[in-house]
Design a protein around this motif. Structure first.
Motif, short mmCIF file in Angstrom:
data_model
loop_
_atom_site.label_atom_id
_atom_site.label_comp_id
_atom_site.label_asym_id
_atom_site.label_seq_id
_atom_site.Cartn_x
_atom_site.Cartn_y
_atom_site.Cartn_z
N GLU A 103 0.84 -1.20 0.00
CA GLU A 103 0.00 0.00 0.00
C GLU A 103 0.87 1.24 0.00
OE1 GLU A 103 -3.32 -0.34 2.96
OE2 GLU A 103 -2.24 -2.14 3.57
N LYS A 108 -3.29 12.17 5.52
CA LYS A 108 -3.93 13.33 4.89
C LYS A 108 -2.87 14.25 4.30
CE LYS A 108 -6.79 17.25 6.16
NZ LYS A 108 -7.07 18.02 7.40
N GLY A 213 -1.57 19.35 8.26
CA GLY A 213 -2.59 18.32 8.46
C GLY A 213 -2.09 17.01 9.03
N GLN B 79 -8.05 13.39 19.54
CA GLN B 79 -8.40 12.12 18.92
C GLN B 79 -9.09 12.35 17.58
OE1 GLN B 79 -7.47 9.00 20.04
NE2 GLN B 79 -8.09 8.61 17.92
N GLN B 81 -8.80 14.93 15.63
CA GLN B 81 -7.77 15.37 14.68
C GLN B 81 -6.94 14.19 14.19
OE1 GLN B 81 -5.57 18.30 16.84
NE2 GLN B 81 -6.55 19.99 15.75
N ASN B 82 -6.60 13.32 15.10
CA ASN B 82 -5.79 12.17 14.72
C ASN B 82 -6.52 11.26 13.74
OD1 ASN B 82 -3.84 13.13 16.37
ND2 ASN B 82 -4.20 11.72 18.05
N LEU B 84 -8.81 12.25 11.68
CA LEU B 84 -8.91 12.96 10.41
C LEU B 84 -7.59 13.00 9.65
CD1 LEU B 84 -11.13 16.02 11.39
CD2 LEU B 84 -11.79 13.98 10.11
N SER B 85 -6.49 12.80 10.37
CA SER B 85 -5.20 12.92 9.69
C SER B 85 -4.90 11.69 8.83
CB SER B 85 -4.08 13.13 10.71
OG SER B 85 -3.99 12.00 11.53
N ARG B 86 -5.72 10.69 8.91
CA ARG B 86 -5.57 9.56 7.99
C ARG B 86 -6.94 9.17 7.46
NH1 ARG B 86 -1.92 5.90 10.36
NH2 ARG B 86 -0.34 6.93 9.09
N PRO B 87 -7.43 9.91 6.47
CA PRO B 87 -8.80 9.67 5.99
C PRO B 87 -8.96 8.31 5.33
CG PRO B 87 -7.75 11.52 4.79
CD PRO B 87 -6.77 11.04 5.80
N VAL B 88 -7.94 7.81 4.65
CA VAL B 88 -8.03 6.47 4.07
C VAL B 88 -7.20 5.54 4.96
CG1 VAL B 88 -7.67 5.04 2.03
CG2 VAL B 88 -8.17 7.49 1.78
N TYR B 90 -5.42 1.92 6.28
CA TYR B 90 -4.68 0.84 5.64
C TYR B 90 -5.54 -0.41 5.54
CZ TYR B 90 -0.26 3.39 6.18
OH TYR B 90 0.76 4.30 6.08
N GLU B 91 -5.27 -1.20 4.52
CA GLU B 91 -5.94 -2.48 4.35
C GLU B 91 -5.43 -3.47 5.42
OE1 GLU B 91 -8.14 -3.42 2.09
OE2 GLU B 91 -7.95 -5.58 1.81
#
Lengths: 247, 214, 638
Positions: A103, A108, A213, B79, B81-82, B84-88, B90-91
């Protein structure tokens, strides 16, 4: 060791605007002497020869120092072996028949550009904000006029070896960039040359970091565990101290 | 000014300070609770009375509630914010070898908060007169609560989770305050472990002792 | 035909640079911000010059193909950076550094330039130290040095095995400071496709935005190439795999002469090739030769494990052939000696293309701890790549393409034969003659960038202050953009069966076999034919999938390989022309009875500056090399 057969599951995404998905590939004849990137080269050769678009990934020096490469392999940034970048990860560390999910870095602040390539320019912007000592070419004093204790200097070196690959952000559950920023702050905080601008530097770099971000540090330590250069968590503590001192 | 108070580093700083203040309060509370083990309700009830009426304690109490509020609000903000900082996501979830406790702070903290709210209904709101009950006899209220097995199990679970929370919290707070180096880190880790075991254990043994011996 | 005017200042060697600086024309500060400078590349020379020119107040635009300027391949230099500080009090001086470089380069470099780089070397160390580069230190707090391949003094400053990285990050930080100040604009992920020449002067560039595929035009009053060397022409080399010759090659085709293209340094201590998909040869720092002993079995085809071969059956061939310098002979000598042994059938490992670099004696004498301290990270890297433990058995090493001494011809001002086009760092030919000494590349790149170019470019730009900002709409820009686009379309339209990497690998093999460590006329002529055939194949059987208007890494590679095919011919032509052996250029026909290089100073003491001549053979221009301050000597390390 004989050649291996692998099942690859790779994130494919045409560009930043389109939605991506995982695509599976079977790859034979993987030599244990190959690097992980050479294994992908082999896959790409097959794809290109069939007129298909190869898997895009960033890479350059292929000797673990430029920081270009980086992919999230089976749940580990740069793969399961500590202290290695993806380009140095030999296929010897995998077994025949393994399934490998690959991956891109997910954050963000690191949007995907294509397949496994992400945009890490946020790191550059943080460095531009303050990651320097303001000395103009020609203005420097004789080098030995500045004495630096060997211990401090070595410690500064250990922080300075960050390659800016982004594995810290990729591994952090909060996608925080604190280890990256703290490495630079520490390098300069430990050296007398860096002390003059220490306050302005840490303020500027943290301000810029916040703008990009990244998430917040929760002292989990995944960054330290996954850093290919094994940059230590103590740098973050030092960054915190430097920040408080700046106000 | 905003940038100073709400930078990633400052938010953590506030979290850490608030958390450490709360850590100081816990032993005091435990000290009073241990009086529940006496057959005579008097010492416990007078301690409770003292805590409810002494003016200085009132001030500290306001500070304490403020601290809890700050700790909770900042914790939730951080929390969110955290997340939101990784919107996608991991698989394959991250397999890095790291402190497991730190990954669940919002959940362990959240459970403690829920317990705290229940606790308020059982005691503090009585004192305020919001809930019916005798504010001068918390001893018997406590004893009564400990007779419900459901309550005790909840109580235990919450204290185990509190232990998890404290174990990471203590180390993390020192790191956030910048007190980390090769010498102090193992020391702090050891202290955190002791604190995180002893304190919740202290609270947890009370219903056990009451059940077994009283 | 071009004229080569090296513009060497008059006067004694040690006064030339000072005199030049005192008399060169300057640009006043108010005019500097009206002058635009384009820089290609962000390595030590590119980032350094961008920072220094930005500090002076010029308006600078910098381009690199990587995603960040911090990734330029200077980052990978391991061993160190030279300077004539004489901190060790061992008799070093600017003159000695100069002399070592002239001699190490086998008397094929220009005296004045080499002296100048030795002179500014001390400033480079001062500057990097001030920038916070954590060089190794003594316990007293002063800077430490070590001795490094091919010299007898200790003048190499280092930061463990990562000197290049630390220097590059220093340069990157000073570049960042200027980006912050607004004097420098950074354009990452751009490939330079052409130079735009207007009225005989370099006025701009055409680049491809690698993210979007968009073709962009950028104009300036001067263009600086800091685009590095072309060692990846061998495909397998110690360079970053995307390093390329395209910018320099385009400059050549627009009128900049290309000097000594066949001078390529083959580094003696790289990890040998292990698999057929190998994309890169990883260097093991030359510093390992300070403690490691190089040997092969005395008996041909001895396949016993290294540790089972007794002392008396080992041939420490460097110590045998060069008793004075032993394992520390310069790189070209060490590389050739390794090839000689392997070609004669004494090589080790599965392929027989490797020699042993043994630390057994060093570990015995100094203890494992000391060796670990010095080389721990290198040993670990070796073990990760090969799966073998160098503490227990000797490392296997073999030479690999590493550094190109050849490059764009430049005068004393670092300007090419195309007015307004400058070339610095590894992309020019200037300071290393026919062979570069260890730890001199960082020195030269940094010196060029920070301390030389900023002084010399003003001489040119002082004549440009009346030139208004160059518009990008002229016919020359149209033409250059059209050509660039046509080539992209052509590459995309072949739709053959083979990848550009396949062609690159084939080209590399031809170059390695016939224009590598040793060359001969027959082989070179054969190589010319082979390259021609390969080039035809390339243009009819290449496969580039995808589109031009998109991120397309195969297209990037294809363009670079296409340029390498052309450069290869020039390299071979140059190697054929030079009927002597000097430095890294070893023509088998010209050697002493005991196999050492045989120079021919009467006929070949010149720089071969090749001029592009369309489809015809390139034109050879000769810059005679005059040695006024040193005596020409046979280069002996015996």
């Amino acid at each position: 060791m004989p050649d291996m057969k692998l099942k690859l599951k790779i994130w494919r995404q045409k560009n930043a605007k389109t939605k991506g998905s995982f695509v599976s590939y079977d790859l034979d004849n993987v030599s244990p002497d190959m690097s992980f990137l050479e294994m992908l080269d082999a896959l790409n050769k097959r794809l290109v020869e069939a007129g298909k678009e190869p898997v895009a990934f960033d890479h350059d020096c292929r000797e673990g120092i430029c920081g270009s490469c980086g992919m999230y392999i089976n749940g580990y940034p740069h793969g399961p072996v500590p202290g290695l970048t993806t380009c140095h990860l030999a296929m010897r560390y995998f077994n025949d028949g393994d399934s490998i999910t690959i991956e891109p870095w997910r954050a963000k602040a690191f949007p995907v550009i294509k397949d496994l390539i992400v945009d890490r320019s946020a790191f550059d912007r943080i460095q531009v904000a303050g990651g320097f000592i303001s000395v103009t070419a020609g203005a420097a004093a004789e080098a030995n006029a500045i004495l630096v204790s060997k211990v401090k200097s070595d410690e500064a070196f250990d922080s300075a070896i960050c390659i800016g690959c982004g594995a810290c952000v990729a591994s952090c559950k909060n996608a925080s960039a604190m280890l990256f920023v703290s490495a630079k702050i520490s390098q300069f905080a430990l050296l007398p040359q860096g002390k003059v601008e220490a306050k302005a530097r840490v303020r500027a770099m943290i301000r810029e970091m916040d703008k990009q971000g990244f998430g917040n540090c929760s002292n989990t330590g995944a960054c330290e565990a996954q850093c290919p250069k094994q940059i230590k968590l103590t740098n973050i503590a030092r960054l915190n101290r430097e920040y408080y001192k700046a106000y | 000014m905003n940038k100073i108070l709400f930078s990633a580093v400052s938010k953590k700083f506030v979290m850490a300070l608030a958390g450490l203040f709360l850590l100081l309060f816990l032993p005091v509370h435990l000290g009073i609770n241990l009086m529940l083990l006496k057959d005579d309700p008097q010492p416990f009830n007078s301690a409770a009375h003292f805590m409810a009426t002494f003016p200085l304690v009132k001030v500290v109490e306001i500070l304490l509630f403020l601290t809890i509020l700050i700790h909770v609000v900042y914790g939730i903000t951080l929390q969110i914010q955290n997340w939101l900082s990784r919107p996608v996501r991991y698989e394959v979830s991250n397999r890095s070898e790291t402190s497991a406790f730190s990954k669940f702070m919002i959940w362990t903290g959240g459970s403690v908060l829920i317990f705290l709210i229940i606790h308020f209904f059982n005691f503090y709101f009585i004192k305020l007169g919001l809930v019916e009950g005798d504010p001068e006899n918390f001893y018997s209220i406590a004893w009564q609560l400990f007779t419900f097995p459901g309550y005790v199990i909840l109580y235990w679970v919450c204290f185990i989770l509190l232990g998890f929370h404290l174990f990471h919290a203590l180390q993390s707070a020192f790191q956030t305050l910048g007190l980390k180096n090769d010498f102090w880190t193992p020391v702090i880790r050891g202290l955190a472990l002791i604190y995180a075991i002893v304190l919740p254990l202290g609270f947890a043994v009370i219903p056990l002792v009451i059940w077994l011996f009283k | 035909m071009i004229t080569l005017n090296a513009k060497i200042p008059e006067g004694p060697l040690e006064e030339k640079w000072t005199r030049y600086k005192s008399t060169t024309k300057l640009v006043n500060p108010a005019n500097k911000k009206k002058l635009d400078i384009i820089i290609i590349g962000t390595g030590l020379s590119g980032a350094g010059s961008a920072a220094a020119l930005g500090e002076l107040g010029y308006n600078v635009k910098v381009f690199c193909y990587q995603d960040s300027p911090r990734r330029a391949h200077s980052v990978a230099a391991q061993g160190g950076i030279n300077a004539a500080k004489n901190y060790k009090h061992d008799g070093d001086s600017v003159f000695r550094l100069f002399y070592d470089m002239i001699k190490g380069g086998d008397f094929r470099a220009r005296e004045a330039n080499v002296y100048r780089i030795a002179e500014v070397s001390n400033q480079v160390i001062d500057h990097y130290t001030a920038l916070g580069v954590p060089f190794a230190r003594e316990y007293g707090g002063t800077l430490d040095t070590r001795s490094f391949g091919g010299v007898q003094v200790s003048r190499t400053f280092y930061a463990k095995g990562q000197t290049g990285q630390q220097c590059l990050l220093g340069a990157y930080s000073s570049l960042n400071r200027q980006i912050n100040a607004g004097t420098v604009t950074m354009f990452p992920r751009r490939d330079m496709l052409d130079i735009v020449v207007i009225d005989g002067r370099a006025r701009g560039i055409i680049v491809r935005n690698l993210l979007t595929g968009e073709i962009e035009r950028h104009s300036a009053h001067a263009v600086v190439l800091a685009s590095g060397g072309y060692g990846t022409i061998y495909y397998l080399s110690t360079l970053a795999v995307n390093s390329n010759a395209s910018a320099a090659w385009k400059a050549y085709k627009k009128g900049a002469a290309f000097a000594n293209p066949s001078f390529v340094q083959i580094h003696p201590t790289s990890i040998p090739q292990l698999n057929e998909f190998q994309s890169k040869l990883t260097l093991m720092s030359e510093s390992l030769r300070n403690d490691g002993r190089i040997w092969v079995p005395k008996n041909k085809g001895d396949k016993r494990p290294a540790n089972d071969i007794p002392e008396e059956e080992r041939d420490y061939y460097l110590e045998r052939r060069y008793p004075t310098f032993g394992n520390l002979v310069p790189r070209d000598v060490a590389s050739r000696a390794a090839k000689e042994r392997c070609d004669a059938g004494y090589g080790v490992g599965d392929t027989g293309l490797a020699v042993n670099l043994d630390f057994r004696d060093a570990i015995k004498k100094q203890g494992k701890k000391v060796i670990e301290n010095k080389y721990g990270n290198l040993f670990e890297m070796y073990q990760h790549i090969t799966g073998l433990d160098p503490y227990e058995e000797p490392m296997r090493i073999y030479p690999a393409g590493h550094y190109t001494m050849g490059g764009l011809w430049v005068d004393y001002e670092l300007m090419t034969t195309l007015p307004g086009l400058f070339s610095i760092g590894e992309s020019n030919f200037s300071d290393h003659g026919a062979n570069r000494l260890g730890a001199s590349s960082l020195m030269q790149a940094a010196g060029d960038g920070y301390f030389i170019l900023p002084n010399t470019i003003s001489n040119y730009l002082s004549g440009e202050i009346r030139t208004p900002r160059v518009p990008t709409t002229g016919a020359e820009f149209d033409e250059a953009e059209k050509n660039a686009k046509e080539r992209i379309d052509k590459l995309l339209s072949i739709k053959g069966k083979n990848t550009s990497t396949t062609f690159h690998r084939r080209l590399g093999k031809i170059m390695w076999d016939y224009c590598g460590m040793t060359r001969n006329e027959e082989g070179l002529k054969k190589a010319l034919k082979l390259v021609d055939e390969l080039r035809k194949d390339f243009w009819s059987d290449l496969m580039v999938p995808g589109e031009g208007a998109d991120l397309n890494q195969e297209l990037e590679k294809a363009g670079r390989v296409a340029d390498f095919m052309e450069l290869a011919k020039l390299m071979i032509t140059d190697a054929l022309n030079r009927k002597e052996s000097c430095g890294a250029h070893f023509r088998e026909e010209y050697q002493t009875p005991d196999g050492e290089a045989l120079r021919n100073d009467n006929e070949y003491s010149y720089v071969a500056a090749w001029e592009y001549n369309g489809d015809n053979e390139p034109i050879l221009n000769k810059e005679p090399l005059k040695f006024e301050f040193v005596e020409l000597k046979e280069r002996s390390y015996k």
